[in-house]
Motif scaffolding. Structure first.
Motif, PDB file in Angstrom:
ATOM      1  N   LEU A  24       4.913 -43.104   9.155  1.00  0.00           N
ATOM      2  CA  LEU A  24       4.750 -41.910  10.121  1.00  0.00           C
ATOM      3  C   LEU A  24       4.588 -40.709   9.663  1.00  0.00           C
ATOM      4  O   LEU A  24       3.995 -39.862  10.303  1.00  0.00           O
ATOM      5  CB  LEU A  24       6.415 -42.205  10.581  1.00  0.00           C
ATOM      6  N   TRP A  63       7.154 -37.938  17.792  1.00  0.00           N
ATOM      7  CA  TRP A  63       6.047 -39.218  18.233  1.00  0.00           C
ATOM      8  C   TRP A  63       6.051 -39.148  19.477  1.00  0.00           C
ATOM      9  O   TRP A  63       5.327 -40.145  20.137  1.00  0.00           O
ATOM     10  CB  TRP A  63       6.104 -40.225  17.314  1.00  0.00           C
ATOM     11  N   TRP A 116       2.368 -34.707   9.716  1.00  0.00           N
ATOM     12  CA  TRP A 116       2.347 -35.842  10.835  1.00  0.00           C
ATOM     13  C   TRP A 116       1.607 -35.031  12.030  1.00  0.00           C
ATOM     14  O   TRP A 116       1.225 -33.715  12.239  1.00  0.00           O
ATOM     15  CB  TRP A 116       3.634 -36.271  11.095  1.00  0.00           C
ATOM     16  N   GLY A 127       3.292 -36.407  18.481  1.00  0.00           N
ATOM     17  CA  GLY A 127       2.996 -37.512  19.578  1.00  0.00           C
ATOM     18  C   GLY A 127       2.807 -36.860  20.912  1.00  0.00           C
ATOM     19  O   GLY A 127       2.375 -37.515  22.057  1.00  0.00           O
TER      20      GLY A 127
END
Length: 235
Positions: free
Chosen positions: A88, A73, A118, A121
């Motif tokens: 998350l 992330w 996910w 980031g």
């Protein structure tokens, strides 16, 4: 890992199993290595392991995450503390999470894989992988802490860029650049006149040009034809 689907959403002042805060057993992320110097050794080792790892409460709240996990992330490890794994990661199949929740409720201890996705980031790209959840710690502590290991799926290699012209098309263009007629191109390559025209028409549509002269000029610009060869030849 309570996502609110099993036993309801935990109320204020309770842990994921519904126990009041004052009764909640203290969970040290170092687990069995919590006493003495072993705790520091455990944390140092955790930081150096390249596999993304987090230690969580049974409700999924992150107690500690190593740098490899935080990198997913673009964060520092401490910034994940207090966040929930279900915030998350997005599980691909809710049934996998339900199975884990039921196992924790029943006091079972085994290894549970959960396929997740996910958003990276660092560059915002969509990522996929598998979280392996292991209940850990003192067997007398219920609910147990969870050790979450992430296996990141390798991204599919980018498709190779399409060549601007096929080998046959390049040979047709080379002959055309040398002044050959459609009929002589067909004879040289074993094609009919219609076959030669078919390839030239496809190239004209693909490159958005009109006429044989423009096709030849475009072929040199794209590097399909060698710029330093005479008679003209494919690059």
């Amino acid at each position: 890992m309570d996502n609110g689907t099993a036993g309801g959403t935990p109320g204020a002042g309770t842990d994921g199993a519904g126990a009041p805060d004052c009764e909640r057993p203290h969970i040290d992320p170092a687990g069995p290595y919590a006493d003495g110097p072993w705790r520091n050794y455990f944390l140092i080792l955790l930081d150096r392991i390249p596999t993304p790892i987090a230690v969580c409460r049974a409700d999924g709240t992150v107690l500690i995450a190593n740098p490899a996990m935080a990198t997913q992330w673009g964060a520092a490890p401490g910034q994940l503390r207090g966040r929930n794994l279900l915030d998350l990661f997005e599980p691909r199949a809710k049934a996998q999470v339900d199975r884990l929740i039921e196992a924790l409720r029943m006091g079972r201890r085994s290894r549970y894989p959960v396929e997740v996705r996910w958003q990276d980031g660092s560059d915002g790209s969509a990522r996929e992988g598998e979280l392996t959840i292991d209940p850990v710690g003192d067997p007398s502590v219920h609910p147990p802490a969870l050790l979450a290991l992430l296996r990141v799926a390798e991204s599919a290699p980018a498709p190779a860029p399409r060549a601007p012209a096929s080998p046959v098309e390049a040979r047709i263009l080379a002959l055309a650049a040398g002044g050959a007629t459609t009929a002589s191109i067909g004879t040289a390559l074993g094609l009919t006149v219609d076959g030669v025209n078919y390839h030239l028409t496809r190239l004209a549509r693909r490159w958005r040009v009109q006429g044989r002269t423009a096709l030849v000029a475009r072929a040199y610009v794209l590097g399909v034809l060698s710029a330093d060869s005479w008679p003209p030849a494919p690059a």
